[in-house]
Design an enzyme around this catalytic site. Structure first.
Site, PDB file in Angstrom:
ATOM      1  N   GLY A  42      -6.038  -4.473  -8.566  1.00  0.00           N
ATOM      2  CA  GLY A  42      -4.656  -4.733  -8.967  1.00  0.00           C
ATOM      3  C   GLY A  42      -4.148  -6.016  -8.350  1.00  0.00           C
TER       4      GLY A  42
ATOM      5  CB  SER B 119      -4.736  -1.646 -11.392  1.00  0.00           C
ATOM      6  OG  SER B 119      -3.562  -0.849 -11.410  1.00  0.00           O
TER       7      SER B 119
ATOM      8  CG  HIS C 293      -7.499   1.317 -13.677  1.00  0.00           C
ATOM      9  ND1 HIS C 293      -8.472   2.287 -13.827  1.00  0.00           N
ATOM     10  CD2 HIS C 293      -6.711   1.734 -12.659  1.00  0.00           C
ATOM     11  CE1 HIS C 293      -8.270   3.241 -12.929  1.00  0.00           C
ATOM     12  NE2 HIS C 293      -7.200   2.941 -12.213  1.00  0.00           N
TER      13      HIS C 293
ATOM     14  N   GLY D 230      -0.110   0.382  -5.083  1.00  0.00           N
ATOM     15  CA  GLY D 230      -1.009  -0.759  -5.118  1.00  0.00           C
ATOM     16  C   GLY D 230      -0.900  -1.542  -3.819  1.00  0.00           C
ATOM     17  N   GLY D 231      -1.805  -2.477  -3.640  1.00  0.00           N
ATOM     18  CA  GLY D 231      -1.725  -3.403  -2.517  1.00  0.00           C
ATOM     19  C   GLY D 231      -2.024  -2.821  -1.153  1.00  0.00           C
TER      20      GLY D 231
ATOM     21  CG  MET E 139      -3.686   8.861  -9.371  1.00  0.00           C
ATOM     22  SD  MET E 139      -3.318   7.237  -8.661  1.00  0.00           S
ATOM     23  CE  MET E 139      -3.077   6.298 -10.156  1.00  0.00           C
TER      24      MET E 139
ATOM     25  N   GLY F  17      -1.372   6.257  -4.909  1.00  0.00           N
ATOM     26  CA  GLY F  17       0.085   6.259  -4.963  1.00  0.00           C
ATOM     27  C   GLY F  17       0.698   4.872  -4.994  1.00  0.00           C
TER      28      GLY F  17
ATOM     29  N   GLY G  54      -8.823   0.608  -5.389  1.00  0.00           N
ATOM     30  CA  GLY G  54      -7.891   0.477  -4.269  1.00  0.00           C
ATOM     31  C   GLY G  54      -8.386  -0.499  -3.216  1.00  0.00           C
TER      32      GLY G  54
ATOM     33  CG  HIS H 179      -6.713   6.730 -11.868  1.00  0.00           C
ATOM     34  ND1 HIS H 179      -6.614   5.934 -10.744  1.00  0.00           N
ATOM     35  CD2 HIS H 179      -6.988   7.980 -11.416  1.00  0.00           C
ATOM     36  CE1 HIS H 179      -6.813   6.665  -9.667  1.00  0.00           C
ATOM     37  NE2 HIS H 179      -7.028   7.915 -10.038  1.00  0.00           N
TER      38      HIS H 179
ATOM     39  CG  MET I 258      -8.588   7.696  -5.429  1.00  0.00           C
ATOM     40  SD  MET I 258      -7.967   6.438  -6.561  1.00  0.00           S
ATOM     41  CE  MET I 258      -6.997   5.382  -5.499  1.00  0.00           C
TER      42      MET I 258
HETATM   43  C1  DX5 Z   1      -3.712   3.452  -6.425  1.00  0.00           C
HETATM   44  C2  DX5 Z   1      -4.204   3.065  -7.820  1.00  0.00           C
HETATM   45  C3  DX5 Z   1      -5.010   1.816  -7.822  1.00  0.00           C
HETATM   46  C4  DX5 Z   1      -4.338   0.656  -7.220  1.00  0.00           C
HETATM   47  C5  DX5 Z   1      -5.183  -0.585  -7.258  1.00  0.00           C
HETATM   48  O1  DX5 Z   1      -3.023   4.640  -6.469  1.00  0.00           O
HETATM   49  O2  DX5 Z   1      -4.988   4.070  -8.371  1.00  0.00           O
HETATM   50  O3  DX5 Z   1      -5.465   1.500  -9.141  1.00  0.00           O
HETATM   51  O4  DX5 Z   1      -3.124   0.417  -7.825  1.00  0.00           O
HETATM   52  O5  DX5 Z   1      -4.396  -1.590  -6.786  1.00  0.00           O
HETATM   53  P1  DX5 Z   1      -4.827  -2.543  -5.613  1.00  0.00           P
HETATM   54  O6  DX5 Z   1      -6.050  -3.260  -6.095  1.00  0.00           O
HETATM   55  O7  DX5 Z   1      -3.637  -3.433  -5.464  1.00  0.00           O
HETATM   56  O8  DX5 Z   1      -5.112  -1.707  -4.395  1.00  0.00           O
HETATM   57 ZN    ZN Z   2      -6.368   3.725 -10.449  1.00  0.00          ZN
END
Ligand code: DX5
Ligand code: ZN
Length: 219
Positions: A196, A7, A32, A143-144, A67, A141, A175, A65, A136
């Protein structure tokens, strides 16, 4: 074959070209793109500008994706960027069937995403019409975040539902994916992992990617 898509939310955007090169150098074919609107989710990321940039870079395929609230208003613009797949949230539209067919008419594969608290039965009347499901594994919303293990059973439920429809569906999880959680997801039927932080913070991205793709059932 397990697919891994980094991501770009966790990439260093000052060096986007180099970051994309590193994804390809890690032996991966796609990234992504997480689009957040500050409405459906609390955070704002980026929009079609990012998708166009990845497309212009040229080396990698990508999925979008969305959101966003009212995704119906945005799918045409994203389709023009040339993604493999556009994924919309079931929670974001009252007309999921219409939206899925709109995406397909635009010549793009259609995916449906569910938040952690949304039960898989909302897919029952649409699973036969879609190309991918994105579950999900964090609340969307940011990352991390930390992986939510109660989603694991949903992966299995979607797998069973798809099989009952005779569909070989792409089953994405998104996620909190690390090597450990990747193995759990694969064991429950995931075919496509989005990562990500764990990818972009890895010191050896190629080795990380290889270990994830090798993730085997460890239920
Ligand atoms: C969350 C996103 C994910 C997320 C993945 O809202 O859809 O793609 O950023 O990131 P990590 O792997 O850091 O959880
Ligand atoms: Zn995503």
């Amino acid at each position: 074959m397990i697919i891994l898509s980094p991501s770009l939310l966790a990439a260093d955007l000052l060096y986007l070209g180099e970051e994309l090169d590193s994804v390809a150098a890690a032996g991966l074919q796609q990234v992504h793109i997480d689009v957040m609107d500050g409405n459906f989710v609390p955070n704002i990321s980026y929009g079609t500008n990012m998708a166009h940039a990845v497309r212009r870079h040229g080396q990698l395929k990508f999925d979008c994706h969305l959101m966003v609230a009212e995704p119906d208003r945005h799918v045409a613009a994203f389709a023009q960027t040339g993604p493999e797949l556009i994924t919309v949230h079931a929670e974001a539209t009252p007309h999921l069937h219409r939206l899925v067919y709109r995406i397909k008419e635009l010549g793009v594969q259609a995916g449906v995403s569910l938040n952690p608290a949304t039960p898989v039965n909302v897919l029952k009347c649409i699973i036969g019409d879609i190309d991918a499901v994105l579950l999900m594994t964090v609340n969307p919303g940011f990352g991390g975040q930390k992986f939510i293990p109660s989603v694991l059973v949903k992966i299995w439920e979607v797998r069973e539902m798809a099989l009952a429809h005779g569909k070989d569906i792409t089953l994405q999880v998104d996620g909190g994916i690390t090597l450990e959680t990747a193995k759990q997801c694969v064991a429950h039927g995931a075919t496509h992992l989005v990562a990500g932080a764990s990818f972009f913070q890895s010191l050896d991205r190629r080795a990380f990617a290889a270990s994830i793709i090798e993730a085997r059932a460890e239920a």
